[in-house]
Scaffold this motif. Sequence first.
Motif, mmCIF file in Angstrom:
data_model
loop_
_atom_site.group_PDB
_atom_site.id
_atom_site.type_symbol
_atom_site.label_atom_id
_atom_site.label_comp_id
_atom_site.label_asym_id
_atom_site.label_seq_id
_atom_site.Cartn_x
_atom_site.Cartn_y
_atom_site.Cartn_z
ATOM 1 N N ARG A 207 -7.163 0.638 -29.777
ATOM 2 C CA ARG A 207 -6.461 -0.168 -28.784
ATOM 3 C C ARG A 207 -4.954 -0.001 -28.988
ATOM 4 N NH1 ARG A 207 -8.968 -5.019 -29.262
ATOM 5 N NH2 ARG A 207 -10.413 -4.388 -27.623
ATOM 6 N N THR A 208 -4.260 0.404 -27.954
ATOM 7 C CA THR A 208 -2.825 0.652 -28.045
ATOM 8 C C THR A 208 -2.043 -0.560 -27.543
ATOM 9 O OG1 THR A 208 -2.745 1.650 -25.836
ATOM 10 C CG2 THR A 208 -3.211 3.112 -27.698
ATOM 11 N N GLN A 209 -0.762 -0.606 -27.904
ATOM 12 C CA GLN A 209 0.145 -1.662 -27.452
ATOM 13 C C GLN A 209 1.345 -1.006 -26.756
ATOM 14 O OE1 GLN A 209 -0.771 -4.797 -27.796
ATOM 15 N NE2 GLN A 209 -2.551 -4.338 -29.084
ATOM 16 N N GLU A 210 1.939 -1.740 -25.820
ATOM 17 C CA GLU A 210 3.178 -1.316 -25.141
ATOM 18 C C GLU A 210 3.064 0.085 -24.554
ATOM 19 O OE1 GLU A 210 6.510 -1.842 -27.752
ATOM 20 O OE2 GLU A 210 6.125 -3.968 -28.020
ATOM 21 N N PRO A 211 2.299 0.291 -23.498
ATOM 22 C CA PRO A 211 1.494 -0.725 -22.827
ATOM 23 C C PRO A 211 0.119 -0.897 -23.481
ATOM 24 C CG PRO A 211 1.366 1.305 -21.599
ATOM 25 C CD PRO A 211 2.320 1.556 -22.739
ATOM 26 N N LEU A 212 -0.503 -2.014 -23.177
ATOM 27 C CA LEU A 212 -1.848 -2.293 -23.656
ATOM 28 C C LEU A 212 -2.822 -1.293 -23.043
ATOM 29 C CD1 LEU A 212 -3.799 -4.231 -25.146
ATOM 30 C CD2 LEU A 212 -3.857 -5.610 -23.049
ATOM 31 N N GLY A 213 -3.700 -0.745 -23.854
ATOM 32 C CA GLY A 213 -4.669 0.218 -23.354
ATOM 33 C C GLY A 213 -5.655 0.613 -24.430
ATOM 34 N N LEU B 54 -11.649 -6.993 -22.307
ATOM 35 C CA LEU B 54 -10.372 -6.281 -22.268
ATOM 36 C C LEU B 54 -10.594 -4.784 -22.088
ATOM 37 C CD1 LEU B 54 -7.314 -6.506 -22.518
ATOM 38 C CD2 LEU B 54 -7.574 -6.369 -25.008
ATOM 39 N N LEU B 55 -11.553 -4.234 -22.826
ATOM 40 C CA LEU B 55 -11.872 -2.813 -22.681
ATOM 41 C C LEU B 55 -12.330 -2.495 -21.272
ATOM 42 C CD1 LEU B 55 -12.492 0.041 -23.826
ATOM 43 C CD2 LEU B 55 -14.751 -0.834 -24.487
ATOM 44 N N MET B 56 -13.219 -3.326 -20.709
ATOM 45 C CA MET B 56 -13.742 -3.035 -19.375
ATOM 46 C C MET B 56 -12.701 -3.257 -18.291
ATOM 47 S SD MET B 56 -16.516 -1.553 -19.541
ATOM 48 C CE MET B 56 -16.349 -1.369 -17.765
#
Length: 339
Positions: A240-246, A51-53
Amino acid sequence: MDIGDRSELSLLDLDDLLTRGIEPVEWLVPRVFQRGGLYQVVSYAGMGKSLLMLDISQRLARGIEGLPGAAIPDGDSTSSEALTVLYIDGENTRRIIMSRLQEMDVRGLNRLKYASMPTLLPLDTERGGAEFVAHVRHVQAEVVVIDTLSRFVEGDENDAATYAALYRYALAPLRADGVTIIRLDHTGKDQSKGARGSSAKNTDVDGSWIIRGEKNSSRFMLVCDKDRTGDLAPVVPIRRTQEPLGHVATMLGDSTPPDGFLAVDFTGVSDYSRSTQKVLDENPERVREVIAILDRIVGEDESLGFDKAQACLRGEGERVRDGVTKAAVAVRKRRIAGT
């Protein structure tokens, strides 16, 4: 011996190089990935390395900073243009990939070339390596991500010859082309030893990163396990953030504990309960991280107990094991009381 048809040695003009001096570093992600380097990122399964990459890859392909919050060292630079990224994925299906990209809320991914479950010949064979290099050159990739390494070799994971052949046939030609290569791998039972299998995995990389943290947590760390260049950060805390994912780097540092982490060695402290001491010995980094979050929310409130602490952490979107929260509460109380 007739060497007329062989490639030149590409000898360096050392006097010219010394006159011009050392060139500044061009970073894909400051203090993490240099352009043209070879890196590995390893962790237990389920820690989120893919997910990170994927996030970093889609950002590079769109020409924006690969990891927000990562400060560029003085005199260095990052690429300001979109890069062609080839992502070779032997683990995640098309449905998973599309779901993640939708959560990232991104468009304009024509520079991200994604191969899900490709039927490649093993990269540690002469033919397989040659075909892979041809694929990379065909799409004119500037960055290649291999996820996960074990899916694309046929040799024994514990045999150094497997990775010598991988480097010779597939990776060395790409390095000569100036391609940045990032390969993902799993750790063994002892995470501190890095990637599982032969230690030869570590010999050819410029940098090796281990993801440390708890599964399903929004916060984790990239810990540098090898740094051939001397330019990488020892530790990179990531949220790791949400809304948006990042993903966001919360600090790129040297030896300073980030974001208020306690510069305390918990191991061997005998006046905690046995269960708390076990958590402190086994996972001090996560305890420090939880303490920093609680400090930010409630300050020096000595009355903070387990239930309220868990409620605070849930409000921050953190999933923390009960034992870790209890240990964090115990350490905070002793610190605030000055004992």
